[in-house]
Design a protein around this motif. Structure first.
Motif, short mmCIF file in Angstrom:
data_model
loop_
_atom_site.label_atom_id
_atom_site.label_comp_id
_atom_site.label_asym_id
_atom_site.label_seq_id
_atom_site.Cartn_x
_atom_site.Cartn_y
_atom_site.Cartn_z
N SER A 19 -1.23 2.79 12.10
CA SER A 19 -0.04 3.36 11.45
C SER A 19 0.99 3.79 12.49
CB SER A 19 -0.41 4.51 10.50
OG SER A 19 -1.07 5.52 11.18
N LEU A 31 3.01 0.71 13.38
CA LEU A 31 4.02 0.45 12.35
C LEU A 31 5.17 1.45 12.47
CD1 LEU A 31 5.06 -1.00 9.83
CD2 LEU A 31 3.63 0.53 8.44
N LEU A 68 2.34 3.02 3.82
CA LEU A 68 3.08 1.74 3.83
C LEU A 68 2.16 0.57 4.17
CD1 LEU A 68 6.33 2.88 5.64
CD2 LEU A 68 5.95 2.60 3.20
N LEU A 69 1.15 0.83 5.01
CA LEU A 69 0.20 -0.24 5.33
C LEU A 69 -0.58 -0.65 4.08
CD1 LEU A 69 -1.25 0.92 8.80
CD2 LEU A 69 0.21 -1.05 8.36
N ARG A 70 -0.85 0.34 3.22
CA ARG A 70 -1.60 0.04 1.99
C ARG A 70 -0.69 -0.45 0.88
NH1 ARG A 70 -3.65 5.22 3.16
NH2 ARG A 70 -2.44 6.12 1.48
N THR A 71 0.60 -0.08 0.95
CA THR A 71 1.54 -0.35 -0.14
C THR A 71 2.82 -0.96 0.42
OG1 THR A 71 0.73 1.79 -0.95
CG2 THR A 71 2.48 0.75 -2.26
N PRO A 72 2.75 -2.23 0.83
CA PRO A 72 3.91 -2.82 1.51
C PRO A 72 5.18 -2.75 0.66
CG PRO A 72 2.00 -4.29 1.62
CD PRO A 72 1.62 -3.17 0.71
N LYS A 83 7.96 -0.26 1.44
CA LYS A 83 8.75 -0.32 2.70
C LYS A 83 10.24 -0.23 2.42
CE LYS A 83 5.45 -2.58 5.71
NZ LYS A 83 4.91 -3.84 6.14
#
Ligand code: URA
Length: 274
Positions: free
Chosen positions: A142, A145, A248-252, A255
């Protein structure tokens, strides 16, 4: 099932249990064989053998004194944090603080990274495995990112200071409990007071709710500048809550919202307004 299969199944179940408890990291390069008995020091032949002694538990409460009841860990955290005159003192105070059991399971204290004089301070939730190993915030997936997103608006760690609500990794990356948050919060608030940032970005619901003292979810808080009064600072600090990069990594799909918030941050930095 033969006996060796039974034993294998039991060992696997024990391993799974350890992982569930958060013991998912090797702490040294060489494995420690807990089944080997070591002789007690000075023991002669035929004497009783003992397993290695466990380290003494770290006390969480101060010892009782005849002067009356002692302050609890949250009150002690407040007193200790308030007495820290600069960031070095705060880091040392955290390193010596025995009121949060997370310190006993973490490998390292994760205090901060970046530039304390930059005027911009980011606060995440708490370290993960990579951060715990490195002793630095946001160096795992994370963090990578986050670095890319900040880079897209021209920011890097020279332009900001980054820290966390919780300075020790919760075992197995579980969420910190309410009491762990309560005991770590005075140190974070003192950190903010010592840094005196012109802008504060709170990454994720846990940091936003703790610092703002709000129960509102991050999806409603995010993207709106607000202000927070911090003890020790004459003026309230402008605050922008944002989504957490791990989310955000789980829920693109989220973004797009993050991008809007990054633009709001960039605009504020450009215009020196919020
Ligand atoms: N997530 C956080 O909130 N902080 C870190 O330092 C790493 C991951």
């Amino acid at each position: 099932m033969d006996v060796s299969q039974d034993i294998r199944a039991e060992l696997l179940a024990l391993l799974r249990l350890q992982i569930e408890y958060g013991a998912d990291e090797g702490l040294s390069d060489a494995p420690l064989d807990r089944f080997v008995r070591v002789p007690a020091s000075g023991a002669g032949p035929g004497s009783v053998e003992t397993l290695p002694s466990r380290p003494a538990p770290i006390s969480v409460q101060p010892p009782a004194s005849p002067a009356g009841p002692q302050p609890g860990p949250v009150q002690r955290a407040r007193q200790i944090a308030a007495g820290c005159a600069d960031r070095d003192a705060l880091r040392a105070a955290l390193a010596g603080f025995d009121g949060c059991a997370l310190a006993t399971t973490a490998m390292n204290l994760v205090f901060s990274d970046g530039n304390p004089d930059a005027g911009l301070m980011l606060v995440g939730e708490g370290p993960g495995a990579e951060e715990d190993r490195a002793g630095l915030p946001f160096v795992g997936p994370s963090g990578l990112l986050l670095d890319r997103m900040l880079g897209s608006i021209g920011l890097d760690r020279e332009n900001l200071l980054i820290t966390n609500l919780i300075p020790w990794r919760p075992p197995g990356n579980r969420n910190p409990t309410d009491s762990e948050v309560a005991v770590c919060l005075p140190f974070l608030l003192r950190h903010i007071a010592l840094v005196r940032p012109a802008r504060l970005v709170l990454l994720g619901g846990m940091a936003a709710q703790a610092v703002l003292g709000s129960k509102t979810g991050i999806t409603r808080l995010r993207g709106r500048w607000t202000e927070v009064a911090i003890e020790g600072l004459a003026d309230p600090v402008p605050v922008l809550p944002m989504l957490h990069p791990a989310y955000l990594l789980r829920t693109p799909g989220a973004k797009r919202d993050m991008w809007r918030d990054l633009i709001a941050l960039r605009r504020s930095l450009n215009q020196n307004v919020n």
